[in-house]
Enzyme design. Structure first.
Site: not given
Ligand code: RIB
Length: 293
Positions: A11-12, A40, A43, A139, A183, A213, A241, A274
């Site tokens: 995704s953007m 996700k 990433n 997703e 999580n 943690k 991610d 970052g």
């Molecule tokens: O987990 C973070 C990601 O979740 C973001 O980059 C966004 O695209 C969402 O999908």
């Protein structure tokens, strides 16, 4: 060497940072806006490629500028994009992210990610060998996740399911995944009863992340908490991610589970330093000193 295949969303990310979160019907002025590559799946692929090798992305983009920007970003990060195809006349997925109070809230519009169907990627699954690692998130359509996990189980392919964002899943999904990485919130929604009981039901398989943690699992004899690392937080987006991408790399490198989780915790701690989901993801050179390998 084992290959890592990430099957998932690209995704953007359209990111707004604000000190005031609007209530329903209210307009507020934000502080900063930027666009950056995310999703996700993407990433996790980028996190893995910065730390390891042989990372392949299987996904779908739209025929638009966002899609092309995403391809260039994968190439810069040495992610193989042979399995990343364009869906004609469709938009690339977008995520609309608000950063406030050192945390994020996200609305995802999947668009082309909804085309990551089992039928559309079946041919690409054939190139995955026994012993390779497949990393999945939620997703993309639930049916794809279910069928890919069944495929992996049948072929001896190691599978990691990151059940994010949460959705209800069939028992077969839990059974077929080799490793599941919710999580705490996702874990509560997925497994009834106490966390300790759930961990004991799935030894060396259920790994629950607990923010800075670290992460918890049960090794068959005792409960283990692999400690996290604290760093100054700029943006937590993508920390989960990074954990998952790094965990796959730990397994690719042949680490024992606790060492692979330590690498994942360490990489996730760098990621929050970052801006943007991928902004803080570290390279292998950056983490190896602190990992003692
Ligand atoms: O987990 C973070 C990601 O979740 C973001 O980059 C966004 O695209 C969402 O999908």
């Amino acid at each position: 060497m084992k290959k890592i295949f990430v099957i998932g969303s690209v995704s953007m990310d359209l990111v707004v940072s604000t000190s005031v979160v609007p209530r329903k019907g209210e307009t507020v002025l934000g502080d900063l806006f930027f666009t950056t590559t995310g999703g996700k799946g993407a990433n996790q692929a980028v996190a893995a490629a910065r730390l390891g090798n042989n990372v392949h992305m299987i996904g779908r983009i739209g025929d638009d500028d966002f899609g092309q920007e995403i391809v260039q970003n994968f190439k810069r990060n040495q992610v193989d994009v042979t399995g990343l195809n364009v869906v004609p006349e469709m938009a690339t997925g977008t995520a609309h992210i608000t950063l406030a109070d050192n945390d994020n809230s996200i609305i995802v519009v999947p668009s082309a990610n909804n085309e990551v169907t089992y039928d559309n990627i079946k041919a690409q699954l054939e190139s995955i060998q026994s012993g390779d690692i497949v990393l999945l998130q939620q997703e993309i359509p639930a049916d794809t996740v279910e069928k890919v996990l069944a495929h992996c189980k049948k072929r001896g392919i190691t599978s990691i399911l990151n059940p994010a964002p949460y959705r209800a899943v069939d028992e077969a999904v839990i059974d077929n995944a080799d490793i599941i990485t919710p999580n705490e919130t996702e874990s509560k929604a997925l497994f009834e009863g106490k966390l300790d009981d759930a961990l004991e039901r799935y030894p060396n398989k259920l790994i629950v992340t607990i923010g800075d943690k670290g992460a918890r699992y049960f090794n068959g004899q005792e409960h283990i908490t692999v400690k996290g690392f604290k760093r100054e937080v700029k943006d937590t987006t993508g920390a989960g991610d990074t954990f998952n991408g790094a965990l796959a790399v730990g397994l690719q490198k042949g680490f024992a589970l606790d060492k692979a989780i330590e690498l994942a915790n360490l990489a996730a701690s760098f990621s929050v330093t970052g801006m943007g989901a991928q902004g803080g993801m570290p390279t292998w050179e950056e983490v190896r000193g602190e990992l003692n390998v």
